[in-house]
Design an enzyme around this catalytic site. Structure first.
Site, short mmCIF file in Angstrom:
data_model
loop_
_atom_site.label_atom_id
_atom_site.label_comp_id
_atom_site.label_asym_id
_atom_site.label_seq_id
_atom_site.Cartn_x
_atom_site.Cartn_y
_atom_site.Cartn_z
N SER A 71 3.89 20.46 33.64
CA SER A 71 5.02 21.40 33.70
C SER A 71 6.26 20.72 33.14
O SER A 71 6.41 19.49 33.24
CB SER A 71 5.29 21.80 35.15
OG SER A 71 6.50 22.54 35.24
N TYR B 189 6.19 19.45 43.73
CA TYR B 189 5.54 19.98 42.52
C TYR B 189 5.91 19.11 41.32
O TYR B 189 5.05 18.68 40.55
CB TYR B 189 5.98 21.42 42.33
CG TYR B 189 5.42 22.12 41.12
CD1 TYR B 189 4.14 22.66 41.13
CD2 TYR B 189 6.18 22.26 39.95
CE1 TYR B 189 3.62 23.31 40.01
CE2 TYR B 189 5.67 22.90 38.84
CZ TYR B 189 4.40 23.43 38.87
OH TYR B 189 3.90 24.07 37.76
N1 LIG Z 1 3.23 30.17 34.84
C1 LIG Z 1 4.16 29.28 34.54
O1 LIG Z 1 5.29 29.64 34.17
C2 LIG Z 1 3.89 27.80 34.62
C3 LIG Z 1 4.91 26.92 34.26
C4 LIG Z 1 4.67 25.56 34.30
C5 LIG Z 1 3.42 25.09 34.66
N2 LIG Z 1 2.44 25.97 35.01
C6 LIG Z 1 1.14 25.41 35.39
O2 LIG Z 1 0.11 26.13 34.75
C7 LIG Z 1 -1.05 26.17 35.58
C8 LIG Z 1 -1.47 27.60 35.82
O3 LIG Z 1 -0.37 28.29 36.41
P1 LIG Z 1 -0.40 29.84 36.72
O4 LIG Z 1 0.99 30.32 36.55
O5 LIG Z 1 -1.49 30.50 35.98
O6 LIG Z 1 -0.74 29.78 38.28
P2 LIG Z 1 -1.57 30.76 39.22
O7 LIG Z 1 -1.13 30.49 40.61
O8 LIG Z 1 -1.51 32.17 38.71
O9 LIG Z 1 -3.06 30.25 39.01
C9 LIG Z 1 -3.50 29.05 39.59
C10 LIG Z 1 -4.97 29.20 39.93
O10 LIG Z 1 -5.37 28.01 40.61
C11 LIG Z 1 -6.16 28.37 41.72
N3 LIG Z 1 -6.09 27.32 42.73
C12 LIG Z 1 -5.05 27.04 43.58
N4 LIG Z 1 -5.40 26.04 44.40
C13 LIG Z 1 -6.66 25.67 44.06
C14 LIG Z 1 -7.57 24.67 44.55
N5 LIG Z 1 -7.25 23.89 45.58
N6 LIG Z 1 -8.78 24.56 43.96
C15 LIG Z 1 -9.14 25.38 42.94
N7 LIG Z 1 -8.33 26.35 42.45
C16 LIG Z 1 -7.11 26.48 43.00
C17 LIG Z 1 -5.57 29.69 42.20
O11 LIG Z 1 -6.48 30.44 43.01
C18 LIG Z 1 -5.24 30.38 40.88
O12 LIG Z 1 -6.32 31.15 40.38
C19 LIG Z 1 -0.68 25.40 36.84
O13 LIG Z 1 -1.08 24.05 36.70
C20 LIG Z 1 0.83 25.51 36.87
O14 LIG Z 1 1.42 24.47 37.62
C21 LIG Z 1 2.65 27.31 35.00
#
Ligand SMILES: NC(=O)c1ccc[n+]([C@@H]2O[C@H](COP(=O)([O-])OP(=O)(O)OC[C@H]3O[C@@H](n4cnc5c(N)ncnc54)[C@H](O)[C@@H]3O)[C@@H](O)[C@H]2O)c1
Length: 261
Positions: A149, A164
């Protein structure tokens, strides 16, 4: 909106494991990778979501329950990868835990929030990588992409999200470690650092005020969309990215490039 397919990115015949593949960015990647020819293994703590997404994308995709913070659960995932897929050509470390309400500053964050976030993001990603790297090496090598991130590069000025941010900074080093340790065995390892991406969850969880601020902060006309991340991960997973390793690629609308005067 469907993501246009670039002719240089071909994932035909590749087996790709995506953690957290049941929703958000992981699900978008699953759909794109399948269209590019890959067979995907989706591992998510939410079993229904992983199974539903696998059924949706098709091409032999499989959705399984896995809590990446649980070593036994990860061992079962590795067994599925070995027995059902035979090889893993790319691993996307995408699953993450974020506690928007409880993850505050150093003095305000409860230890339980710290522990769960570290358990999933840092320890969980290490456990999955440790279980899958030997399978990847046995198959002649592959590509690991760890989703970190922007917050793991520069802490939010709000002083929130201590845990985080700290885990994501640690994951940048885990990704670099794997690049150094296994590069000569054919394993590439990179991290991708998204800024604010307009996933359904972000649009639901972030306040209108925060979204307006995020849109003002980027150098681009709008915030990122899931395909902005999926396209880069597909490139890194494919043979087109064969000389790219040890990198952290920021996909954040240039938000860290300019300074507020
Ligand atoms: N969406 C954004 O703007 C954004 C920004 C920066 C970083 N990210 C990173 O991108 C990645 C995806 O983010 P997202 O927005 O799609 O998040 P999200 O919460 O929609 O999806 C995350 C997925 O991980 C699963 N998960 C959570 N804990 C878990 C565990 N212990 N074991 C297995 N699965 C687990 C959840 O069920 C979910 O399906 C993450 O690493 C997040 O930190 C996202």
């Amino acid at each position: 909106m469907t993501t246009p397919i670039s002719p240089v990115v071909d994932l035909t015949g590749k087996s790709i494991l995506i953690t957290g593949g049941g929703g958000g960015l992981g699900a978008d990647m699953a759909a794109l990778f399948t269209r590019l020819g890959a067979r995907v293994l989706l591992a998510d703590i939410a079993q229904d979501s992983a199974e539903a997404m696998a059924a949706k994308v098709g091409n032999g995709a499989l959705g399984v329950r896995c809590d990446i913070s649980d070593e036994e659960s990860v061992a079962e995932l590795a067994d599925v990868a070995r027995c059902e897929f035979g090889r893993i050509d790319a691993l996307v470390n995408n699953a993450a835990h974020a506690d928007l309400a409880g993850d505050l500053d150093l003095l305000g964050t409860d230890t339980s929030v710290w522990r769960r976030t570290v358990d999933v993001n840092l320890t969980g990603t290490m456990l999955v990588s440790r279980a899958i790297v030997p399978i990847m090496i046995a198959g002649g090598g592959g590509s690991i992409v760890t989703i970190v991130s922007r917050a793991g590069i520069a802490p939010p000025l709000s002083s929130r999200r201590l845990t985080y941010s700290t885990t994501k900074a640690g994951l940048i080093m885990l990704a670099r470690h794997m690049a150094v340790a296994y590069g000569k065995k054919g394993v590439r390892s990179n991290s991708v650092a998204p800024g604010t991406i307009e996933t359904e969850r972000m649009l639901r969880d972030l306040s209108a005020e925060r979204l307006t601020q995020s849109r003002a902060n980027v150098l681009t006309p709008s915030l990122g969309r899931p395909e902005d991340i999926s396209n880069m991960v597909a490139y890194l997973a494919s043979d087109a990215g064969r000389f790219i390793t040890g990198q952290t690629i920021q996909i954040d609308g240039g938000v860290l490039t300019g300074l507020h005067e």
